[in-house]
Write a protein that holds these residues in place. Structure first.
Motif, short mmCIF file in Angstrom:
data_model
loop_
_atom_site.label_atom_id
_atom_site.label_comp_id
_atom_site.label_asym_id
_atom_site.label_seq_id
_atom_site.Cartn_x
_atom_site.Cartn_y
_atom_site.Cartn_z
N LEU A 1 0.83 -1.20 0.00
CA LEU A 1 0.00 0.00 0.00
C LEU A 1 0.87 1.26 0.00
CD1 LEU A 1 -2.87 -1.05 2.43
CD2 LEU A 1 -3.22 -0.09 0.14
N ALA A 2 1.93 1.26 0.83
CA ALA A 2 2.83 2.42 0.90
C ALA A 2 3.55 2.63 -0.43
CB ALA A 2 3.83 2.24 2.03
N LEU A 3 4.00 1.54 -1.06
CA LEU A 3 4.67 1.66 -2.35
C LEU A 3 3.73 2.22 -3.41
CD1 LEU A 3 6.69 -1.69 -2.52
CD2 LEU A 3 7.65 0.62 -2.42
N ALA A 4 2.50 1.73 -3.40
CA ALA A 4 1.53 2.19 -4.39
C ALA A 4 1.19 3.66 -4.18
CB ALA A 4 0.26 1.34 -4.31
N GLU A 5 1.08 4.06 -2.92
CA GLU A 5 0.77 5.47 -2.64
C GLU A 5 1.90 6.36 -3.12
OE1 GLU A 5 -1.15 8.12 0.97
OE2 GLU A 5 0.23 6.49 1.50
N ASP A 6 3.14 5.95 -2.89
CA ASP A 6 4.28 6.74 -3.37
C ASP A 6 4.25 6.87 -4.89
OD1 ASP A 6 5.21 7.08 -0.80
OD2 ASP A 6 6.71 5.48 -0.91
N ALA A 7 3.95 5.77 -5.56
CA ALA A 7 3.90 5.81 -7.02
C ALA A 7 2.75 6.68 -7.52
CB ALA A 7 3.74 4.38 -7.56
N TRP A 8 1.63 6.64 -6.82
CA TRP A 8 0.47 7.46 -7.19
C TRP A 8 0.80 8.95 -7.06
CZ3 TRP A 8 -3.08 9.98 -3.57
CH2 TRP A 8 -4.26 10.45 -4.17
N LEU A 9 1.51 9.29 -5.99
CA LEU A 9 1.94 10.68 -5.81
C LEU A 9 2.91 11.10 -6.91
CD1 LEU A 9 2.54 10.85 -1.94
CD2 LEU A 9 0.64 11.83 -3.21
N ALA A 10 3.88 10.23 -7.22
CA ALA A 10 4.87 10.55 -8.24
C ALA A 10 4.23 10.74 -9.61
CB ALA A 10 5.93 9.46 -8.31
N ALA A 11 3.08 10.05 -9.83
CA ALA A 11 2.37 10.17 -11.10
C ALA A 11 1.39 11.33 -11.11
CB ALA A 11 1.64 8.86 -11.40
N ASP A 12 1.39 12.13 -10.05
CA ASP A 12 0.56 13.33 -9.95
C ASP A 12 -0.92 13.01 -9.78
OD1 ASP A 12 0.32 16.06 -9.63
OD2 ASP A 12 0.04 16.46 -11.77
N PHE A 13 -1.20 12.07 -8.87
CA PHE A 13 -2.56 11.79 -8.40
C PHE A 13 -3.52 11.35 -9.53
CE2 PHE A 13 -0.58 15.18 -5.94
CZ PHE A 13 -0.68 14.72 -4.63
N PRO A 14 -3.17 10.36 -10.32
CA PRO A 14 -4.10 9.93 -11.38
C PRO A 14 -5.36 9.29 -10.78
CG PRO A 14 -2.31 8.37 -11.18
CD PRO A 14 -1.94 9.54 -10.32
N CYS A 15 -6.46 9.39 -11.50
CA CYS A 15 -7.71 8.78 -11.04
C CYS A 15 -8.28 7.79 -12.05
CB CYS A 15 -8.74 9.85 -10.73
SG CYS A 15 -9.15 10.91 -12.14
N GLU A 16 -7.65 7.69 -13.23
CA GLU A 16 -8.15 6.77 -14.25
C GLU A 16 -7.91 5.32 -13.82
OE1 GLU A 16 -5.78 8.99 -14.76
OE2 GLU A 16 -6.78 10.62 -15.84
N ALA A 17 -8.86 4.46 -14.14
CA ALA A 17 -8.80 3.06 -13.71
C ALA A 17 -7.57 2.35 -14.25
CB ALA A 17 -10.08 2.34 -14.15
N ALA B 1 -1.03 -0.45 -9.08
CA ALA B 1 -1.23 -1.58 -8.16
C ALA B 1 -0.41 -2.78 -8.62
CB ALA B 1 -2.71 -1.93 -8.09
N ASP B 2 -0.42 -3.09 -9.92
CA ASP B 2 0.33 -4.24 -10.43
C ASP B 2 1.82 -4.07 -10.20
OD1 ASP B 2 -2.02 -5.39 -11.30
OD2 ASP B 2 -1.81 -4.67 -13.37
N GLN B 3 2.34 -2.88 -10.43
CA GLN B 3 3.77 -2.63 -10.25
C GLN B 3 4.18 -2.73 -8.78
OE1 GLN B 3 4.34 1.20 -12.04
NE2 GLN B 3 3.91 0.46 -14.12
N ALA B 4 3.32 -2.27 -7.88
CA ALA B 4 3.62 -2.35 -6.44
C ALA B 4 3.66 -3.80 -5.98
CB ALA B 4 2.58 -1.56 -5.66
N VAL B 5 2.71 -4.60 -6.44
CA VAL B 5 2.69 -6.02 -6.08
C VAL B 5 3.93 -6.71 -6.63
CG1 VAL B 5 1.49 -8.22 -6.45
CG2 VAL B 5 0.19 -6.16 -5.86
N ALA B 6 4.30 -6.37 -7.87
CA ALA B 6 5.47 -6.99 -8.47
C ALA B 6 6.73 -6.67 -7.68
CB ALA B 6 5.61 -6.52 -9.92
N ARG B 7 6.81 -5.51 -7.10
CA ARG B 7 7.99 -5.14 -6.30
C ARG B 7 8.05 -5.93 -5.00
NH1 ARG B 7 8.85 1.18 -5.71
NH2 ARG B 7 10.70 0.35 -4.63
N ILE B 8 6.89 -6.25 -4.44
CA ILE B 8 6.86 -7.02 -3.20
C ILE B 8 7.01 -8.52 -3.47
CG2 ILE B 8 5.41 -7.66 -1.21
CD1 ILE B 8 6.51 -4.88 -0.98
N ASN B 9 6.38 -9.00 -4.54
CA ASN B 9 6.43 -10.42 -4.89
C ASN B 9 7.01 -10.61 -6.29
OD1 ASN B 9 5.18 -11.25 -2.48
ND2 ASN B 9 3.12 -10.89 -3.34
#
Length: 415
Positions: A382-398, A405-413
């Motif tokens: 969750l923390a990794l995804a939030e950091d990435a969301w901020l770096a991408a300038d708060f996107p809201c598109e699905a 989310a996929d990239q954050a999971v891939a970094r953990i697993n």
């Protein structure tokens, strides 16, 4: 009485709770008057705060009369002759006329009396030594009327003696001057404050905090604080360097933005360069938990806000929240040494009025659906995804959120 005039613009003398207290005490051979700051403010045509009353009646008689009139009384300082009367939820400190029998700082022994001039003579400053009766007649035994007209703050009598009675009067001298005086501080009083500065070390942190926070938001705070800094009067208070330049910059920034003067914000500008300063000052002044947190946040890497663009500013605002963001930014601005009408700083400071931080749209369920189990790893992703969301300038598109989310999971697993 060396000087007198009639106070015309004080409706609280004619009706309301204060008038009721005066009527209660002005009979059967006793006299009562409003004293101190309320009289000073009314004469200067500025808002009146607390209304204090002095009386020739002894405390026991004040309590008896209050009880007979159905008024609540609280013996808040009975040993020194003070009883608080509460009328329509408004408190009034009623103090019997006094003279100092023995003087040793805050523990002076007092004798009750009936001499209004003697009572005035034991007060701190001439502008606070005035009294007014129920008819609006102002009594001046100490030259306070002339000093109010000149906007001059002077000790009553010998300044050295007044200060030795209570060293908090050093801070009060500068605070009252900052709020009500003009020009340079009274020379005799100023020199006496310098001579008595060692006594500041004996004052309680709570009393120092109260005076300093009031001083910092007064209209004349910059000149008063500068006058204190020059002879080293701020060193025993803060235990460190006083930064007059940033303090001046903070005042200018607040005024430019139309912000109400904030004592903790100004305290940070004056005394905080790093978080260690914030923690030291918080302890020395015994700040409240909320005040200490605000000061600590301002001192935390404020320099990183200097030179940032608006995209980075939005991330800071999201992380800090509106109040902490604005305060830390203003400290960076105040310490930048730049021009206070710099449009870049103004734009960053007004960002909370132009942009509201969205909520992080991804939830734990989004990652559980991607195979994450509940536990510490879920918090990490969750923390990794939030950091990435901020770096991408708060996107809201699905699609963008799914990719984050996929990239954050891939970094953990990683596979």
């Amino acid at each position: 009485m060396t000087n007198a005039r009639v106070l015309d613009d004080a409706p609280w003398l004619r009706s309301g709770p204060a008038a009721r207290v005066l009527e209660l005490l002005n009979k059967d051979g006793e006299e009562a008057r409003v004293v101190g700051g309320a009289v000073r403010n009314a004469l200067m045509k500025i808002p009146t705060g607390d209304i204090d009353i002095a009386t020739s009646a002894l405390p026991v008689e004040v309590i008896r009369r209050a009880a007979a009139a159905g008024i609540k009384s609280v013996p808040t300082g009975i040993a020194h002759g003070t009883v608080t009367l509460v009328v329509d939820t408004q408190p009034f400190e009623v103090t019997t006329l006094r003279e100092d029998a023995e003087t040793f700082g805050r523990k002076a022994k007092v004798a009750f009396g009936r001499d209004w001039a003697a009572d005035a003579a034991r007060r701190d400053f001439t502008v606070n030594g005035l009294s007014v009766d129920a008819d609006g007649v102002v009594y001046d035994y100490v030259g306070g009327l002339d000093d109010i007209a000149a906007r001059r703050v002077r000790f009553i009598g010998d300044p050295d003696k007044r200060i030795a009675e209570d060293y908090l009067r050093i801070l009060r001298f500068f605070r009252i001057h900052a709020a009500y005086g003009s020009g340079e501080p009274d020379r005799a009083g100023y020199l006496a404050c310098i001579a008595g500065r060692a006594g500041l070390a004996a004052l309680s942190a709570e009393r120092v905090r109260m005076e300093m926070l009031k001083l910092l938001v007064a209209d004349g705070a910059l000149a008063a604080v500068s006058a204190m800094a020059d002879p080293g009067l701020l060193l025993p208070i803060f235990g460190g360097i006083a930064y007059i330049g940033p303090f001046s910059g903070m005042i200018a920034a607040e005024r430019l933005l139309g912000l109400k003067p904030d004592p903790i914000r100004r305290l940070a500008a004056l005394a905080v360069a790093v978080t260690e300063d914030a923690r030291r000052v918080a302890v020395r002044l015994r700040l409240t938990n909320a005040e200490a947190r605000a000061l600590d946040s301002m001192g935390h890497r404020w320099w990183r806000l200097d030179g940032m663009d608006e995209a980075r500013a939005r991330r800071r605002l999201y992380r800090l929240g509106e109040d902490f963001y604005r305060n830390r930014l203003l400290l960076a601005w105040a310490r930048s040494g730049g021009n206070t009408d710099d449009g870049r700083w103004t734009g960053l400071a007004t960002l909370p009025q132009r942009w509201s931080a969205p909520k992080f749209p991804l939830k734990a369920a989004d990652f559980i659906a991607r195979g994450m189990a509940e536990g510490p790893a879920l918090g990490q992703v969750l923390a990794l995804a939030e950091d990435a969301w901020l770096a991408a300038d708060f996107p809201c598109e699905a699609t963008a959120l799914a990719a984050i989310a996929d990239q954050a999971v891939a970094r953990i697993n990683p596979r």
